[in-house]
Design a protein around this motif. Structure first.
Motif, PDB file in Angstrom:
ATOM      1  N   SER A 155       0.839  -1.189   0.000  1.00 43.37           N
ATOM      2  CA  SER A 155       0.000   0.000   0.000  1.00 43.37           C
ATOM      3  C   SER A 155       0.876   1.241   0.000  1.00 43.37           C
ATOM      4  N   GLU A 156       0.266   2.385  -0.395  1.00 44.34           N
ATOM      5  CA  GLU A 156       1.014   3.650  -0.427  1.00 44.34           C
ATOM      6  C   GLU A 156       1.460   4.041   0.978  1.00 44.34           C
ATOM      7  N   GLU A 157       0.678   3.663   1.985  1.00 37.34           N
ATOM      8  CA  GLU A 157       1.016   4.002   3.362  1.00 37.34           C
ATOM      9  C   GLU A 157       2.317   3.355   3.791  1.00 37.34           C
ATOM     10  N   LYS A 158       2.550   2.099   3.385  1.00 36.43           N
ATOM     11  CA  LYS A 158       3.768   1.397   3.759  1.00 36.43           C
ATOM     12  C   LYS A 158       4.986   1.994   3.068  1.00 36.43           C
ATOM     13  N   ALA A 159       4.753   2.652   1.927  1.00 38.46           N
ATOM     14  CA  ALA A 159       5.861   3.254   1.181  1.00 38.46           C
ATOM     15  C   ALA A 159       6.179   4.672   1.648  1.00 38.46           C
ATOM     16  N   ALA A 160       5.498   5.146   2.682  1.00 34.66           N
ATOM     17  CA  ALA A 160       5.701   6.515   3.164  1.00 34.66           C
ATOM     18  C   ALA A 160       7.085   6.665   3.754  1.00 34.66           C
ATOM     19  N   PRO A 161       7.744   7.815   3.516  1.00 32.35           N
ATOM     20  CA  PRO A 161       9.063   8.057   4.112  1.00 32.35           C
ATOM     21  C   PRO A 161       8.966   8.101   5.627  1.00 32.35           C
ATOM     22  N   GLN A 162       9.999   7.600   6.307  1.00 30.83           N
ATOM     23  CA  GLN A 162       9.972   7.528   7.768  1.00 30.83           C
ATOM     24  C   GLN A 162       9.966   8.901   8.430  1.00 30.83           C
ATOM     25  N   SER A 163      10.484   9.910   7.734  1.00 31.32           N
ATOM     26  CA  SER A 163      10.548  11.253   8.320  1.00 31.32           C
ATOM     27  C   SER A 163       9.183  11.937   8.364  1.00 31.32           C
ATOM     28  N   ALA A 164       8.232  11.436   7.580  1.00 31.28           N
ATOM     29  CA  ALA A 164       6.920  12.074   7.500  1.00 31.28           C
ATOM     30  C   ALA A 164       5.972  11.499   8.545  1.00 31.28           C
ATOM     31  N   VAL A 165       5.192  12.384   9.151  1.00 28.62           N
ATOM     32  CA  VAL A 165       4.159  11.954  10.093  1.00 28.62           C
ATOM     33  C   VAL A 165       2.997  11.375   9.288  1.00 28.62           C
ATOM     34  N   VAL A 166       2.503  10.237   9.712  1.00 26.36           N
ATOM     35  CA  VAL A 166       1.402   9.580   9.013  1.00 26.36           C
ATOM     36  C   VAL A 166       0.088   9.959   9.682  1.00 26.36           C
ATOM     37  N   LYS A 198       2.768  25.036   8.626  1.00 26.42           N
ATOM     38  CA  LYS A 198       3.424  26.316   8.876  1.00 26.42           C
ATOM     39  C   LYS A 198       4.686  26.161   9.718  1.00 26.42           C
ATOM     40  N   SER A 199       4.713  25.123  10.563  1.00 30.30           N
ATOM     41  CA  SER A 199       5.897  24.886  11.389  1.00 30.30           C
ATOM     42  C   SER A 199       6.950  24.048  10.679  1.00 30.30           C
ATOM     43  N   GLY A 200       6.634  23.595   9.450  1.00 31.64           N
ATOM     44  CA  GLY A 200       7.592  22.819   8.670  1.00 31.64           C
ATOM     45  C   GLY A 200       7.546  21.328   8.926  1.00 31.64           C
ATOM     46  N   THR A 201       6.517  20.840   9.603  1.00 30.04           N
ATOM     47  CA  THR A 201       6.377  19.406   9.869  1.00 30.04           C
ATOM     48  C   THR A 201       5.778  18.715   8.652  1.00 30.04           C
ATOM     49  N   ASP A 202       6.503  17.746   8.110  1.00 31.91           N
ATOM     50  CA  ASP A 202       6.046  17.022   6.926  1.00 31.91           C
ATOM     51  C   ASP A 202       5.105  15.905   7.346  1.00 31.91           C
ATOM     52  N   PHE A 203       3.996  15.762   6.631  1.00 31.66           N
ATOM     53  CA  PHE A 203       3.063  14.680   6.930  1.00 31.66           C
ATOM     54  C   PHE A 203       2.405  14.178   5.647  1.00 31.66           C
ATOM     55  N   LEU A 204       1.925  12.965   5.716  1.00 29.41           N
ATOM     56  CA  LEU A 204       1.182  12.359   4.625  1.00 29.41           C
ATOM     57  C   LEU A 204      -0.140  11.839   5.181  1.00 29.41           C
ATOM     58  N   VAL A 205      -1.203  11.990   4.407  1.00 31.24           N
ATOM     59  CA  VAL A 205      -2.529  11.564   4.846  1.00 31.24           C
ATOM     60  C   VAL A 205      -2.971  10.373   3.991  1.00 31.24           C
ATOM     61  N   TYR A 206      -3.403   9.324   4.668  1.00 25.59           N
ATOM     62  CA  TYR A 206      -3.843   8.116   3.978  1.00 25.59           C
ATOM     63  C   TYR A 206      -5.265   7.780   4.384  1.00 25.59           C
ATOM     64  N   ASP A 207      -5.993   7.225   3.433  1.00 27.25           N
ATOM     65  CA  ASP A 207      -7.316   6.697   3.734  1.00 27.25           C
ATOM     66  C   ASP A 207      -7.143   5.465   4.605  1.00 27.25           C
ATOM     67  N   ALA A 208      -7.777   5.474   5.770  1.00 20.06           N
ATOM     68  CA  ALA A 208      -7.578   4.389   6.734  1.00 20.06           C
ATOM     69  C   ALA A 208      -8.046   3.039   6.194  1.00 20.06           C
ATOM     70  N   LYS A 209      -9.002   3.037   5.283  1.00 15.54           N
ATOM     71  CA  LYS A 209      -9.555   1.779   4.776  1.00 15.54           C
ATOM     72  C   LYS A 209      -8.766   1.237   3.599  1.00 15.54           C
ATOM     73  N   THR A 210      -8.440   2.098   2.645  1.00 12.71           N
ATOM     74  CA  THR A 210      -7.792   1.643   1.410  1.00 12.71           C
ATOM     75  C   THR A 210      -6.279   1.845   1.411  1.00 12.71           C
ATOM     76  N   GLY A 211      -5.771   2.722   2.277  1.00 18.23           N
ATOM     77  CA  GLY A 211      -4.346   3.019   2.271  1.00 18.23           C
ATOM     78  C   GLY A 211      -3.936   3.994   1.187  1.00 18.23           C
ATOM     79  N   GLU A 212      -4.936   4.570   0.496  1.00 17.98           N
ATOM     80  CA  GLU A 212      -4.645   5.504  -0.603  1.00 17.98           C
ATOM     81  C   GLU A 212      -4.104   6.819  -0.054  1.00 17.98           C
ATOM     82  N   ASP A 213      -3.128   7.378  -0.747  1.00 16.15           N
ATOM     83  CA  ASP A 213      -2.561   8.676  -0.370  1.00 16.15           C
ATOM     84  C   ASP A 213      -3.536   9.779  -0.768  1.00 16.15           C
ATOM     85  N   ILE A 214      -4.095  10.453   0.216  1.00 13.65           N
ATOM     86  CA  ILE A 214      -5.061  11.533  -0.050  1.00 13.65           C
ATOM     87  C   ILE A 214      -4.526  12.878   0.467  1.00 13.65           C
TER      88      ILE A 214
END
Length: 202
Positions: free
Chosen positions: A2-13, A41-57
């Motif tokens: 899933s896209e969620e598993k491929a997320a960079p470790q530095s990014a907040v999920v 605004k504080s420079g914190t990198d994050f990625l948002v995923y759909d909890a059901k499908t794991g799609e990067d949204i």
């Protein structure tokens, strides 16, 4: 994978559930769009995923944050820009737009930091206070200039040249009174001319 598993470790999920609630997996707390805006605004990198499908949204959530900010009255995006942006959808130039916008905003960010640095260098740590002080001085000079160009106003405490003092009746038909009035007016004009000279030499 899933896209969620491929997320960079530095990014907040961040996980988005069907009830539209957003869950920060790093803090184990639910967050709002305002919280995500503050993270950006504080420079914190994050990625948002759909909890059901794991799609990067992430893109749609960031767009929603911009929409919410615009609705609050912070109109950052001009109408003509939005119209032009819509026209690019489906256009042959569409593929070049994201890179161009990203490059332009990066340069704008660099110029912003340069401008802040110049302010700090010119006025020290409290640049905003220095700008406010400068504005107040300019307004004071403007007020002085208005007094200079009003010969019958209160340049010296609000008294009008030749007017009788409080409690004293005016002297009708007095030659000496007329001479006094004329001399007072001359003195007043001389004082104003001196003040004008001082302002122009600053």
């Amino acid at each position: 994978m899933s896209e969620e598993k491929a997320a960079p470790q530095s990014a907040v999920v961040i996980k988005k559930y069907a009830n539209r609630r957003l869950y920060n997996t790093s803090t184990s707390t639910y967050v709002t769009l305002d919280d995500l805006s503050a993270m950006v605004k504080s420079g914190t990198d994050f990625l948002v995923y759909d909890a059901k499908t794991g799609e990067d949204i992430t893109r749609s959530v960031l767009t929603q944050i911009i929409f919410e900010e615009e609705n609050k009255g912070t109109n950052l995006l001009p109408i003509n820009f939005l119209r032009q942006l819509i026209r690019f959808y489906g256009d042959s130039m569409q593929a070049f737009v994201p890179g161009y916008l990203e490059f332009s905003l990066e340069n704008l960010g660099k110029e912003q930091e340069k401008f802040r640095s110049q302010l700090l260098e010119a006025w020290g740590g409290d640049a905003l206070k220095a700008m406010q002080d400068t504005a107040q001085r300019n307004m004071a000079m403007f007020g002085d200039a208005m007094k200079v160009f009003n010969p019958f106003a209160a340049a010296m405490g609000g008294a009008v040249p030749g007017a009788p003092a409080p409690g004293k009746p005016a002297q009708q038909g007095s030659a000496s009174g007329s001479r006094d009035d004329l001399q007072a007016l001359k003195d007043q004009l001389a004082a104003m001319q001196q003040k004008l000279d001082t302002l122009t030499n600053k």
